[in-house]
Motif scaffolding. Structure first.
Motif, short mmCIF file in Angstrom:
data_model
loop_
_atom_site.label_atom_id
_atom_site.label_comp_id
_atom_site.label_asym_id
_atom_site.label_seq_id
_atom_site.Cartn_x
_atom_site.Cartn_y
_atom_site.Cartn_z
N HIS A 147 24.54 19.50 -16.94
CA HIS A 147 25.67 20.42 -17.11
C HIS A 147 27.02 19.75 -16.90
O HIS A 147 28.04 20.43 -16.76
CB HIS A 147 25.50 21.62 -16.18
CG HIS A 147 24.23 22.37 -16.43
ND1 HIS A 147 24.05 23.18 -17.53
CD2 HIS A 147 23.05 22.38 -15.77
CE1 HIS A 147 22.83 23.67 -17.51
NE2 HIS A 147 22.20 23.19 -16.46
N ARG A 148 27.01 18.42 -16.89
CA ARG A 148 28.26 17.65 -16.76
C ARG A 148 29.15 17.95 -17.96
O ARG A 148 28.75 17.86 -19.10
CB ARG A 148 27.93 16.16 -16.72
CG ARG A 148 29.13 15.27 -16.61
CD ARG A 148 28.70 13.81 -16.79
NE ARG A 148 29.86 12.93 -16.74
CZ ARG A 148 30.64 12.68 -17.80
NH1 ARG A 148 30.37 13.21 -18.97
NH2 ARG A 148 31.68 11.90 -17.67
N GLY A 149 30.37 18.35 -17.67
CA GLY A 149 31.31 18.62 -18.75
C GLY A 149 31.31 20.06 -19.22
O GLY A 149 32.21 20.47 -19.94
N ALA B 212 18.41 18.51 -8.21
CA ALA B 212 19.82 18.92 -8.18
C ALA B 212 20.67 17.95 -9.01
O ALA B 212 21.51 18.37 -9.81
CB ALA B 212 20.33 19.00 -6.75
N LEU B 213 20.43 16.65 -8.85
CA LEU B 213 21.19 15.67 -9.63
C LEU B 213 20.90 15.80 -11.12
O LEU B 213 21.81 15.63 -11.94
CB LEU B 213 20.88 14.25 -9.14
CG LEU B 213 21.38 13.93 -7.73
CD1 LEU B 213 21.00 12.50 -7.36
CD2 LEU B 213 22.88 14.15 -7.60
N GLU B 214 19.66 16.13 -11.48
CA GLU B 214 19.34 16.37 -12.89
C GLU B 214 20.18 17.52 -13.44
O GLU B 214 20.63 17.48 -14.59
CB GLU B 214 17.86 16.70 -13.05
CG GLU B 214 16.93 15.54 -12.89
CD GLU B 214 15.47 15.97 -12.97
OE1 GLU B 214 15.17 17.03 -13.55
OE2 GLU B 214 14.62 15.24 -12.42
N GLN B 215 20.36 18.56 -12.63
CA GLN B 215 21.16 19.70 -13.06
C GLN B 215 22.63 19.31 -13.27
O GLN B 215 23.27 19.76 -14.22
CB GLN B 215 21.06 20.85 -12.04
CG GLN B 215 19.68 21.42 -11.92
CD GLN B 215 19.15 21.88 -13.27
OE1 GLN B 215 19.76 22.70 -13.95
NE2 GLN B 215 18.03 21.31 -13.69
N ILE C 249 34.39 14.53 -11.61
CA ILE C 249 33.88 14.79 -10.26
C ILE C 249 32.37 14.57 -10.24
O ILE C 249 31.83 14.00 -9.29
CB ILE C 249 34.22 16.22 -9.81
CG1 ILE C 249 35.74 16.48 -9.88
CG2 ILE C 249 33.67 16.51 -8.42
CD1 ILE C 249 36.58 15.59 -9.00
N THR C 250 31.69 14.98 -11.30
CA THR C 250 30.25 14.75 -11.39
C THR C 250 29.93 13.26 -11.39
O THR C 250 28.97 12.82 -10.75
CB THR C 250 29.68 15.43 -12.64
OG1 THR C 250 29.96 16.84 -12.57
CG2 THR C 250 28.18 15.22 -12.78
N ASP C 251 30.74 12.47 -12.07
CA ASP C 251 30.54 11.02 -12.07
C ASP C 251 30.66 10.45 -10.67
O ASP C 251 29.89 9.55 -10.29
CB ASP C 251 31.55 10.33 -13.00
CG ASP C 251 31.28 10.61 -14.47
OD1 ASP C 251 30.18 11.11 -14.80
OD2 ASP C 251 32.18 10.33 -15.28
N THR D 162 23.74 7.32 -6.30
CA THR D 162 23.04 6.09 -6.62
C THR D 162 23.35 4.96 -5.64
O THR D 162 22.62 3.98 -5.58
CB THR D 162 23.37 5.62 -8.06
OG1 THR D 162 24.78 5.44 -8.19
CG2 THR D 162 22.88 6.63 -9.08
N SER D 163 24.40 5.12 -4.84
CA SER D 163 24.72 4.10 -3.84
C SER D 163 23.84 4.22 -2.60
O SER D 163 23.84 3.35 -1.75
CB SER D 163 26.19 4.21 -3.42
OG SER D 163 26.39 5.35 -2.60
#
Length: 75
Positions: free
Chosen positions: A42-44, A35-38, A51-53, A60-61
Motif C-alpha cells: 500500500h506504499r503510495g 505488517a511490512l508486506e502490507q 515515510i514507508t521507505d 532491514t537494518s
C-alpha cells in the motif's frame, strides 16, 4: 483538501505499524513480516511513499526492535 506534512505522515505510519503488530480485542497481532508486506503493498496509496521507505530502511537494518525505535527514527 489534502495537507502534506511529514510529521503527520510519520505519525500515521508509526501508528499503523503499532496497530498491525499489537494484539487487539478483536484480533491477534500481525507478524512483523506481514505488517511490512502490507506497507509495501500500500506504499503510495494508503501510506506516504517516502515515510514507508524510511520504515523499510529501519526494518532491514535490524534496528526495528520496538515501537520506541520506530518513533525515534521516524520523528
Amino acid at each position: 483538501v489534502v495537507i502534506a506534512d511529514e510529521g503527520v505522515g510519520s505519525l500515521a505510519v508509526v501508528d499503523a505499524y503499532d496497530a498491525m503488530t499489537s494484539d487487539r480485542p478483536y484480533r491477534q497481532a500481525m507478524t512483523h513480516e506481514y505488517a511490512l508486506e502490507q506497507f509495501r503493498a500500500h506504499r503510495g496509496t494508503q501510506f506516504d511513499p517516502d515515510i514507508t521507505d524510511v520504515l523499510m530502511m529501519i526494518a532491514t537494518s535490524g534496528e526495528l526492535d520496538s515501537e520506541i525505535n520506530v518513533i525515534e527514527y521516524m520523528i
